[in-house]
Scaffold this motif. Structure first.
Motif, mmCIF file in Angstrom:
data_model
loop_
_atom_site.group_PDB
_atom_site.id
_atom_site.type_symbol
_atom_site.label_atom_id
_atom_site.label_comp_id
_atom_site.label_asym_id
_atom_site.label_seq_id
_atom_site.Cartn_x
_atom_site.Cartn_y
_atom_site.Cartn_z
ATOM 1 N N LYS A 1 9.012 44.520 64.896
ATOM 2 C CA LYS A 1 7.799 44.992 65.588
ATOM 3 C C LYS A 1 6.947 43.816 66.066
ATOM 4 N N THR A 2 6.861 42.779 65.220
ATOM 5 C CA THR A 2 6.044 41.613 65.578
ATOM 6 C C THR A 2 6.653 40.865 66.759
ATOM 7 N N ARG A 3 7.969 40.664 66.722
ATOM 8 C CA ARG A 3 8.638 39.950 67.819
ATOM 9 C C ARG A 3 8.507 40.730 69.127
ATOM 10 N N GLU A 4 8.636 42.072 69.053
ATOM 11 C CA GLU A 4 8.513 42.905 70.259
ATOM 12 C C GLU A 4 7.104 42.805 70.849
ATOM 13 N N PHE A 5 6.083 42.819 69.966
ATOM 14 C CA PHE A 5 4.692 42.735 70.440
ATOM 15 C C PHE A 5 4.441 41.372 71.079
ATOM 16 N N ALA A 6 4.931 40.308 70.419
ATOM 17 C CA ALA A 6 4.697 38.944 70.919
ATOM 18 C C ALA A 6 5.352 38.739 72.288
ATOM 19 N N GLY B 1 1.617 33.882 76.110
ATOM 20 C CA GLY B 1 0.861 32.822 75.440
ATOM 21 C C GLY B 1 0.532 33.123 73.982
ATOM 22 N N SER B 2 1.225 34.121 73.410
ATOM 23 C CA SER B 2 0.906 34.504 72.029
ATOM 24 C C SER B 2 1.590 33.580 71.021
ATOM 25 N N HIS B 3 1.118 33.652 69.780
ATOM 26 C CA HIS B 3 1.640 32.810 68.707
ATOM 27 C C HIS B 3 1.903 33.682 67.474
ATOM 28 N N VAL B 4 3.104 33.550 66.893
ATOM 29 C CA VAL B 4 3.481 34.364 65.726
ATOM 30 C C VAL B 4 3.366 33.539 64.438
ATOM 31 N N THR B 5 2.835 34.183 63.387
ATOM 32 C CA THR B 5 2.819 33.586 62.043
ATOM 33 C C THR B 5 3.470 34.565 61.073
ATOM 34 N N PHE B 6 4.473 34.093 60.337
ATOM 35 C CA PHE B 6 5.122 34.899 59.301
ATOM 36 C C PHE B 6 4.514 34.536 57.952
ATOM 37 N N TYR C 1 13.929 31.564 66.852
ATOM 38 C CA TYR C 1 13.006 30.635 67.532
ATOM 39 C C TYR C 1 13.640 29.270 67.821
ATOM 40 N N ASP C 2 14.966 29.205 67.785
ATOM 41 C CA ASP C 2 15.702 27.960 68.118
ATOM 42 C C ASP C 2 15.309 26.780 67.234
ATOM 43 N N VAL C 3 14.847 27.044 66.020
ATOM 44 C CA VAL C 3 14.463 25.934 65.133
ATOM 45 C C VAL C 3 15.710 25.374 64.453
ATOM 46 N N THR C 4 15.996 24.106 64.727
ATOM 47 C CA THR C 4 17.017 23.343 63.989
ATOM 48 C C THR C 4 16.414 21.969 63.761
ATOM 49 N N VAL C 5 17.012 21.218 62.847
ATOM 50 C CA VAL C 5 16.479 19.870 62.577
ATOM 51 C C VAL C 5 16.445 19.052 63.868
ATOM 52 N N CYS D 1 0.819 32.960 44.830
ATOM 53 C CA CYS D 1 -0.180 33.805 44.146
ATOM 54 C C CYS D 1 -0.915 34.695 45.137
ATOM 55 N N GLY D 2 -0.258 35.084 46.217
ATOM 56 C CA GLY D 2 -0.930 35.806 47.305
ATOM 57 C C GLY D 2 -0.843 37.320 47.230
ATOM 58 N N GLY D 3 -0.128 37.857 46.219
ATOM 59 C CA GLY D 3 0.023 39.311 46.125
ATOM 60 C C GLY D 3 1.437 39.743 46.448
ATOM 61 N N THR D 4 1.635 41.032 46.746
ATOM 62 C CA THR D 4 3.005 41.543 46.916
ATOM 63 C C THR D 4 3.390 41.771 48.377
ATOM 64 N N ASP D 5 2.417 41.779 49.294
ATOM 65 C CA ASP D 5 2.741 42.130 50.683
ATOM 66 C C ASP D 5 3.191 40.916 51.491
ATOM 67 N N SER D 6 4.220 41.127 52.300
ATOM 68 C CA SER D 6 4.537 40.162 53.347
ATOM 69 C C SER D 6 4.107 40.795 54.669
ATOM 70 N N TYR D 7 3.760 39.960 55.641
ATOM 71 C CA TYR D 7 3.372 40.507 56.937
ATOM 72 C C TYR D 7 3.539 39.429 58.003
ATOM 73 N N ALA D 8 3.338 39.827 59.242
ATOM 74 C CA ALA D 8 3.368 38.865 60.339
ATOM 75 C C ALA D 8 2.210 39.175 61.275
ATOM 76 N N THR D 9 1.694 38.134 61.922
ATOM 77 C CA THR D 9 0.578 38.320 62.852
ATOM 78 C C THR D 9 0.929 37.730 64.221
#
Length: 393
Positions: free
Chosen positions: A186-191, A196-201, A241-245, A296-304
Motif C-alpha cells: 500500500k505504501t509503495r503504491e501511494f508513493a 517527489g515523495s519519500h518513503v520511510t519504513f 529500491y535498487d539498493v546494493t553496496v 523499545c518502540g512497541g509492537t507495530d511496524s508501519y511505513a510513511t
C-alpha cells in the motif's frame, strides 16, 4: 477442495502387528499439485517459529504444501528433558497420531524422496546451522529450500550456500515476509502516485528499555541490529529500491533519533549495538529511502510517505484494523504464543504457499526474495553497520 482432503489415511509399509492388533502408521497423501514438506527445526510449541509454520501447514492454510516430516535435533536429542522438551514430545505424539507426520532427530534419518515427489525443505532453526542443513536438504532430494532471514551468519557463508545450491539446480528462497506485506504494498503504491515523495519504513520491537533487557537482546542477537531486526527493511530496499553496496551513493544517520549502547549480556560479556537507528540512503540512480528501527518502540511496524515539503501524507500500519481482528482471534486460541506470530500470520501463509507452488510447478515465486537478494541484503547490513556506528560516535 476441502483443505484437509490430503489427510486421507493410506496403509504404510511400517504397519506393525503387535499383540495381534494392527497399528497403522499413516503418512499424509499428496496430490501432484502439492509439495512434500520437511520442516527442519521446529522449536518449542508456542515459542519456535518452526512450530507456527507447522500449525499453519497442518491447518491446510497452504494448499500447495503438505507437512510430512519434522526434523528436530534438540528436542529429540539433548533438550528432550529440558525446558520445552516435554511439551514438544506431547505435541509431536499428537501430531503424528492425528496427521501421520513423522518426526526425526536428523536429516540423515529421512527416507529417500519417492519418484515424482517434489520436496521442499523449510529451514527454521538457528541461523548458524543453516549452511549445514542446506547441504543435508540437497542430499535428501529437496528441489526447493526455504530459509528464514538472514539465511546465514555471514555474506561468505551465504554466497557459498547460494553456489552449492546453484550447482545442484536447487532453488533457495527466503522468508523475508515483509516483501509480501500489505502495508509495504500500500505504501509503495501511494508513493508511486505522489511525485517527489519519500518513503520511510519503521520497525519496532517491544523490549523493555533497561540495560538488563537490552543487554540480553544484544547478546542473543549478537549479529547486530542491521543483520537481525532491521534485515527485513534492508531486504525491502534491495528488492524494490535498487539498493546494493555498489549502488549506494550516501548513507546518513539521523543522530537525534538514533542511539548506540555498549551493554553487558547475561554472560557478562559486553556487546555494542544500536537500540534504535534511523538512516536515509541515496542511490547512484537517484532513489532515496529511509529506515527506522527501535528495539523499545512497541509492537507495530508501519511505513510513511512524506511529500516534497517533508509533510507526512500517508501512513499504513501492520497490523491494520482488519488484521487486528484476526490477531485477537488467534491470541484467544494460542494465548501463550509469541505475539509476532499473529501480526504476521497472513504473510507467513503467503510466503509458504508461493514457495510451495514454485516447488510444484517451477514458475517464479512472485515477490519472494531469492538467496541472491539475501546475499545483497546481508552485504548491505555489513557495509552500513560500521559507517553508522562511526557517524554516531
Amino acid at each position: 477442495r476441502h483443505p484437509s482432503s490430503h489427510h486421507f489415511p493410506e496403509l504404510h509399509p511400517s504397519t506393525k502387528i503387535k499383540n495381534s492388533s494392527i497399528l497403522v502408521a499413516t503418512m499424509p497423501s499428496l496430490t501432484d499439485k502439492q509439495a512434500e514438506v520437511i520442516l527442519a527445526g521446529c522449536g518449542a510449541p508456542k515459542r519456535g517459529m518452526g512450530w507456527y509454520h507447522a500449525v499453519q501447514l497442518l491447518k491446510g492454510k497452504c494448499p500447495s504444501a503438505v507437512l510430512c516430516y519434522v526434523v528436530e535435533p534438540w528436542f529429540l536429542g539433548g533438550g528432550a528433558s529440558g525446558p520445552g522438551g516435554p511439551e514438544f514430545a506431547e505435541w509431536a505424539k499428537e501430531t503424528e497420531a492425528k496427521h501421520g507426520v513423522k518426526f526425526f532427530k536428523s536429516m540423515d534419518d529421512l527416507p529417500p524422496a519417492a519418484d515424482g515427489v517434489k520436496r521442499l525443505c523449510l529451514v527454521s532453526g538457528r541461523t548458524a546451522d543453516n549452511p549445514r542443513i542446506l547441504g543435508e536438504a540437497i542430499k535428501a532430494g529437496c528441489s526447493t529450500i526455504y530459509l528464514e532471514k538472514p539465511g546465514a551468519p555471514t555474506v561468505a557463508e551465504l554466497e557459498a550456500m547460494r553456489d552449492e545450491a546453484s550447482v545442484q539446480d536447487v532453488t533457495v528462497l527466503m522468508g523475508y515476509n515483509k516483501n509480501v506485506c500489505k502495508y509495504v504494498r500500500k505504501t509503495r503504491e501511494f508513493a508511486e502516485k505522489t511525485p517527489g515523495s519519500h518513503v520511510t519504513f519503521v520497525s519496532n520491537n517491544a523490549y523493555e528499555n533497561t540495560p538488563e533487557s537490552l543487554g540480553e537482546c544484544f547478546e542473543r542477537n549478537a549479529e547486530g541490529m542491521l543483520k537481525n531486526m532491521a534485515i527485513h527493511e534492508l531486504a525491502l530496499l534491495v528488492s524494490f529500491y535498487d539498493v546494493t553496496v555498489d549502488n549506494i551513493e550516501s548513507v546518513t544517520a539521523d543522530k537525534k533519533f538514533s542511539s548506540m549502547q555498549t551493554l553487558p549480556g547475561p554472560s557478562g560479556k559486553e556487546f555494542t549495538d544500536f537500540d534504535k537507528i534511523k538512516f536515509t540512503i541515496k542511490t547512484k540512480n537517484g532513489n532515496e529511502v529511509s529506515v527506522a528501527a527501535d528495539r523499545c518502540g512497541g509492537t507495530d511496524s508501519y511505513a510513511t510517505v512524506t511529500d516534497k515539503a517533508g509533510e507526512e501524507v500517508f501512513r499504513y500500519y501492520m497490523p491494520d484494523d482488519e488484521d487486528k481482528e484476526m490477531v485477537k482471534s488467534l491470541q484467544a486460541k494460542y494465548p501463550t504464543a509469541m505475539p509476532y506470530f499473529f501480526t504476521q500470520d497472513p504473510d507467513y501463509i503467503t510466503v509458504k504457499e508461493r514457495v510451495a507452488k514454485h516447488t510444484v510447478d517451477g514458475a517464479p515465486a512472485e515477490g519472494i526474495a531469492t538467496i541472491g537478494i539475501a546475499v545483497e541484503t546481508l552485504k548491505v547490513a555489513e557495509y552500513l553497520t560500521p559507517i553508522l556506528q562511526e557517524q554516531l560516535k
